[in-house]
Design a protein around this motif. Structure first.
Motif, PDB file in Angstrom:
ATOM      1  N   ILE A   6      17.579  36.740  21.164  1.00 41.82           N
ATOM      2  CA  ILE A   6      18.724  36.673  22.049  1.00 41.82           C
ATOM      3  C   ILE A   6      18.837  37.991  22.805  1.00 41.82           C
ATOM      4  O   ILE A   6      18.960  39.045  22.199  1.00 41.82           O
ATOM      5  N   PRO A   7      18.794  37.925  24.145  1.00 40.16           N
ATOM      6  CA  PRO A   7      18.914  39.164  24.919  1.00 40.16           C
ATOM      7  C   PRO A   7      20.276  39.818  24.691  1.00 40.16           C
ATOM      8  O   PRO A   7      21.283  39.137  24.510  1.00 40.16           O
ATOM      9  N   GLN A   8      20.280  41.135  24.695  1.00 40.63           N
ATOM     10  CA  GLN A   8      21.535  41.873  24.568  1.00 40.63           C
ATOM     11  C   GLN A   8      22.370  41.665  25.825  1.00 40.63           C
ATOM     12  O   GLN A   8      21.853  41.671  26.936  1.00 40.63           O
ATOM     13  N   LEU A   9      23.668  41.488  25.644  1.00 39.81           N
ATOM     14  CA  LEU A   9      24.580  41.323  26.764  1.00 39.81           C
ATOM     15  C   LEU A   9      24.751  42.674  27.464  1.00 39.81           C
ATOM     16  O   LEU A   9      25.215  43.638  26.864  1.00 39.81           O
ATOM     17  N   LYS A  10      24.362  42.726  28.730  1.00 39.90           N
ATOM     18  CA  LYS A  10      24.447  43.965  29.493  1.00 39.90           C
ATOM     19  C   LYS A  10      25.463  43.902  30.623  1.00 39.90           C
ATOM     20  O   LYS A  10      25.825  44.935  31.173  1.00 39.90           O
ATOM     21  N   ALA A  11      25.908  42.684  30.987  1.00 43.00           N
ATOM     22  CA  ALA A  11      26.902  42.556  32.058  1.00 43.00           C
ATOM     23  C   ALA A  11      27.687  41.265  31.875  1.00 43.00           C
ATOM     24  O   ALA A  11      27.137  40.245  31.474  1.00 43.00           O
ATOM     25  N   VAL A  12      28.977  41.360  32.198  1.00 37.62           N
ATOM     26  CA  VAL A  12      29.814  40.169  32.285  1.00 37.62           C
ATOM     27  C   VAL A  12      30.304  40.095  33.725  1.00 37.62           C
ATOM     28  O   VAL A  12      30.914  41.033  34.240  1.00 37.62           O
ATOM     29  N   LEU A  13      29.970  38.989  34.357  1.00 35.51           N
ATOM     30  CA  LEU A  13      30.335  38.740  35.748  1.00 35.51           C
ATOM     31  C   LEU A  13      31.484  37.731  35.761  1.00 35.51           C
ATOM     32  O   LEU A  13      31.517  36.821  34.934  1.00 35.51           O
ATOM     33  N   PHE A  14      32.383  37.908  36.695  1.00 35.79           N
ATOM     34  CA  PHE A  14      33.586  37.080  36.751  1.00 35.79           C
ATOM     35  C   PHE A  14      33.744  36.455  38.126  1.00 35.79           C
ATOM     36  O   PHE A  14      33.480  37.094  39.140  1.00 35.79           O
ATOM     37  N   ASP A  15      34.249  35.219  38.132  1.00 37.44           N
ATOM     38  CA  ASP A  15      34.792  34.632  39.349  1.00 37.44           C
ATOM     39  C   ASP A  15      36.067  35.409  39.658  1.00 37.44           C
ATOM     40  O   ASP A  15      36.699  35.977  38.760  1.00 37.44           O
ATOM     41  N   ARG A  16      36.465  35.451  40.916  1.00 32.10           N
ATOM     42  CA  ARG A  16      37.649  36.215  41.294  1.00 32.10           C
ATOM     43  C   ARG A  16      38.927  35.384  41.177  1.00 32.10           C
ATOM     44  O   ARG A  16      39.770  35.629  40.323  1.00 32.10           O
ATOM     45  N   ASP A  17      39.091  34.404  42.063  1.00 30.46           N
ATOM     46  CA  ASP A  17      40.340  33.655  42.199  1.00 30.46           C
ATOM     47  C   ASP A  17      40.463  32.578  41.129  1.00 30.46           C
ATOM     48  O   ASP A  17      39.593  31.726  40.996  1.00 30.46           O
ATOM     49  N   GLY A  18      41.542  32.640  40.360  1.00 24.42           N
ATOM     50  CA  GLY A  18      41.751  31.685  39.280  1.00 24.42           C
ATOM     51  C   GLY A  18      41.156  32.155  37.963  1.00 24.42           C
ATOM     52  O   GLY A  18      41.405  31.538  36.926  1.00 24.42           O
ATOM     53  N   THR A  19      40.397  33.237  38.002  1.00 26.57           N
ATOM     54  CA  THR A  19      39.792  33.776  36.783  1.00 26.57           C
ATOM     55  C   THR A  19      40.325  35.177  36.514  1.00 26.57           C
ATOM     56  O   THR A  19      40.977  35.408  35.507  1.00 26.57           O
ATOM     57  N   LEU A  20      40.055  36.116  37.407  1.00 22.39           N
ATOM     58  CA  LEU A  20      40.577  37.482  37.239  1.00 22.39           C
ATOM     59  C   LEU A  20      41.984  37.633  37.802  1.00 22.39           C
ATOM     60  O   LEU A  20      42.799  38.370  37.258  1.00 22.39           O
ATOM     61  N   VAL A  21      42.227  36.964  38.928  1.00 22.11           N
ATOM     62  CA  VAL A  21      43.545  37.036  39.573  1.00 22.11           C
ATOM     63  C   VAL A  21      44.028  35.625  39.881  1.00 22.11           C
ATOM     64  O   VAL A  21      43.229  34.701  40.017  1.00 22.11           O
ATOM     65  N   HIS A  22      45.343  35.485  39.972  1.00 18.56           N
ATOM     66  CA  HIS A  22      45.917  34.182  40.325  1.00 18.56           C
ATOM     67  C   HIS A  22      45.358  33.751  41.677  1.00 18.56           C
ATOM     68  O   HIS A  22      45.212  34.556  42.590  1.00 18.56           O
ATOM     69  N   ASP A  23      45.056  32.472  41.774  1.00 18.06           N
ATOM     70  CA  ASP A  23      44.467  31.927  42.994  1.00 18.06           C
ATOM     71  C   ASP A  23      45.538  31.723  44.057  1.00 18.06           C
ATOM     72  O   ASP A  23      46.450  30.919  43.891  1.00 18.06           O
TER      73      ASP A  23
END
Length: 184
Positions: A6-23
């Motif tokens: 299992i590769p080591q987790l090196k980055a977590v990518l996020f959707d912007r609207d509805g995920t990090l901030v209210h859409d």
């Protein structure tokens, strides 16, 4: 035993609207940016482990003439002030009919973010709130987790391999050691 594959987790990518901030549809006003519950806490957990963070966002309002790239940049700057700093940002300004390789569910933004971070797609995870997000993760070879909101369709949740109630739970899933024999 299986965890060495299992590769080591090196980055977590996020959707912007509805995920990090209210859409807020086609938001060009930085004053309307409001972080989602647990966003800061989840990002802090990731960053304290030395894992990179990034934001990938479809912004078809640019192609539709509803937003300028400058307005998108202003909103992103505000998000960075509230929740950042993020290591990488990827924006798709194209409309759905343009057939670009970056607009989710295409994997282009994930591949680009990983290239810019100097990692493989298998070393990243992507968290979003709709089916296109997890479809992009799957197409890129990245682990995808959906965090449903009231606008997420039931069939999108059902089709997702991993579902979390909120950002905190999604990050706990990513940071938890795999169970014996588990393949991610």
């Amino acid at each position: 035993m299986g965890s060495s594959n299992i590769p080591q987790l090196k980055a977590v990518l996020f959707d912007r609207d509805g995920t990090l901030v209210h859409d807020v549809p086609y938001n060009g006003d930085p004053g309307m940016v409001q972080p989602m519950p647990h966003a800061r806490q989840a990002l802090n957990w990731i960053r304290t482990r030395g894992v990179a963070t990034g934001v990938l966002t479809n912004q078809s309002g640019v192609a539709r003439g509803l937003l300028s790239l400058s307005q998108v940049a202003d909103v992103n700057t505000r998000i960075d002030e509230l929740l950042g700093p993020f290591d990488v940002w990827e924006i798709c300004p194209h409309g759905p009919a343009e057939g670009c390789g970056c607009r989710k569910p295409a994997p282009g933004m994930i591949h680009s973010a990983c290239r810019r971070l100097g990692i493989t797609a298998a070393e990243a995870a992507y968290i979003g709130d709709i089916g296109a997000d997890v479809e992009a993760a799957e197409a890129a070879g990245t682990r995808g987790i959906i965090v449903p909101t009231p606008v997420t369709r039931t069939e999108e949740v059902t089709a997702a391999r991993e579902v979390a109630a909120d950002l905190a739970e999604a990050v706990r899933l990513l940071l938890a050691p795999p169970a014996a024999g588990e393949v991610r």
